[in-house]
Design a protein around this motif. Sequence first.
Motif, PDB file in Angstrom:
ATOM      1  N   ASP A 122      -1.363  -7.500   1.607  1.00 23.50           N
ATOM      2  CA  ASP A 122      -2.266  -7.316   2.748  1.00 23.50           C
ATOM      3  C   ASP A 122      -2.973  -8.626   3.063  1.00 23.50           C
ATOM      4  N   HIS A 136       2.568  -6.481   5.636  1.00 24.37           N
ATOM      5  CA  HIS A 136       1.699  -5.331   5.902  1.00 24.37           C
ATOM      6  C   HIS A 136       1.514  -4.980   7.377  1.00 24.37           C
ATOM      7  N   ASN A 174      -1.473  -4.398  -4.581  1.00 26.20           N
ATOM      8  CA  ASN A 174      -2.058  -4.320  -3.239  1.00 26.20           C
ATOM      9  C   ASN A 174      -3.576  -4.416  -3.282  1.00 26.20           C
ATOM     10  N   SER A 203      -5.597  -9.253   4.637  1.00 27.29           N
ATOM     11  CA  SER A 203      -7.060  -9.217   4.546  1.00 27.29           C
ATOM     12  C   SER A 203      -7.529  -9.699   3.177  1.00 27.29           C
ATOM     13  N   HIS A 204      -6.660  -9.645   2.177  1.00 23.11           N
ATOM     14  CA  HIS A 204      -6.998 -10.155   0.848  1.00 23.11           C
ATOM     15  C   HIS A 204      -7.293 -11.655   0.932  1.00 23.11           C
ATOM     16  N   SER A 262       2.106 -12.874   2.716  1.00 20.05           N
ATOM     17  CA  SER A 262       1.712 -11.483   2.939  1.00 20.05           C
ATOM     18  C   SER A 262       2.652 -10.826   3.938  1.00 20.05           C
ATOM     19  N   ASN A 284       0.807  -1.220   0.000  1.00 24.28           N
ATOM     20  CA  ASN A 284       0.000   0.000   0.000  1.00 24.28           C
ATOM     21  C   ASN A 284       0.841   1.271   0.000  1.00 24.28           C
ATOM     22  N   GLY A 299      -6.329  -4.388  -0.108  1.00 26.86           N
ATOM     23  CA  GLY A 299      -6.570  -4.362   1.322  1.00 26.86           C
ATOM     24  C   GLY A 299      -8.019  -4.024   1.606  1.00 26.86           C
ATOM     25  N   TYR A 302      -6.627  -7.385  12.448  1.00 28.84           N
ATOM     26  CA  TYR A 302      -6.363  -8.438  11.470  1.00 28.84           C
ATOM     27  C   TYR A 302      -6.376  -9.795  12.174  1.00 28.84           C
ATOM     28  N   LYS A 320      -7.394  -1.073  -3.371  1.00 30.95           N
ATOM     29  CA  LYS A 320      -7.731  -2.365  -3.969  1.00 30.95           C
ATOM     30  C   LYS A 320      -7.316  -2.361  -5.444  1.00 30.95           C
TER      31      LYS A 320
END
Length: 406
Positions: free
Chosen positions: A318, A340, A288, A320-321, A338, A234, A290, A363, A295
């Motif tokens: 990231d 981040h 990236n 969260s992906h 990942s 990011n 996230g 997270y 996105k």
Amino acid sequence: MFRRGLIFLGILLLIAEIYTFQALKTVIKPRWAQWLYIAVSAGVIFYIFYSFASYDSRVGQTKKSLYTMALLLITLIPKLLIAIVMLGEDIVRIFTGTYSTVTGTRQGDFLPERRRFVSLMAIGVAAVPFLSMLYGITRGKYNFKVRRETLQFPDLPDNFDGFTIVQISDVHSGSLDNREKVEYAIDLINKEHKDVILFTGDIVNNVAEEMHPWIDTFKKIETPQFGKYSTLGNHDYGEYIELSPDAKAKNFEAIKALHGQIDFRLMLNENVKLKKGNQEIALVGVENWGHNFRKAGDLKKASEGLAKEDFKVLMSHDPSHWAYEVKDSDLNYHLTLSGHTHGMQFGIEIPGFIKWSPVQYVYKQWAGMYEHLGRYIYVNRGFGFHGYSGRTGIWPEITVITLKKA
């Protein structure tokens, strides 16, 4: 909003300072020592507020702002702990005073005097995070750890049994300030037996120029048989500083070019096949993506030409992906790498006993290995640091993952 934040910070510091001074006054009797503490504490707080007030959003994070944040944390957190302990004593004092007044047994003032033992306990409690953070700021941020994982897969091609991946993430070159320590980390990478090196994003904090003094250093990372690949994080889009659209576009192109300058192939929503004999595995790299960040990642585009049966290693900055798009995908991504989170650069990790950081409340996958229905994600704790110049309990990491045939 920034001004309201400073006001809130000021109130918080004021409360913490009042209680901290009361604790010190109970323990330290000489007046000159008390006045010395007031002078030093006032000077530190003035410097913190001056630095925040003069922060230039057009430049973004600098080494000065990183150290200022570290100074704030090492000042605020221990004093807040003292305040909590002393507040607890105040609650007891108020209850005792009220009870003695109601029952007619009170002698002397409504509030009993503070007990020296409680003040000593408060200072002792505060000393633990203070000393830990002091270590994290001076040495911990370069306390590199090599973490090893072995994963078994029944559908791993036979020729890739024992295939070894070295992962690094979140270099944040604009924060680095010790060449000798960084070169030591590069040596750790080069000493590892490896087949491929993968870098999962955030090469800079904001602008390409941050990496220029470090290009020759990171070029020393030796290229293994199957190459060196990278993807974007990011911070690699230059969105955290104020730039004109033209300057932002040029900066983004310059940041992408950095990867080639340190001999990494940057993957932008694409895949490559790593071949060993007559067998192959797919390496997929997305930009990236996230849940709360940019996105730009396009998993469908990055996976063009791949089938569910192909063994796949995905690089996605990231984590969260993985949670939102990857782990339940019909294409079956075997391993996602990942970074981040940095583990928030603050926490407690004692293998087999405890693994905690405030970032886990944001997270679910924040450091180390996680599994879902035979699909794995490894979240690297980061090579560099950002936000503040230090690491406490969550150390910088070089990851070594070995793939085995189940």
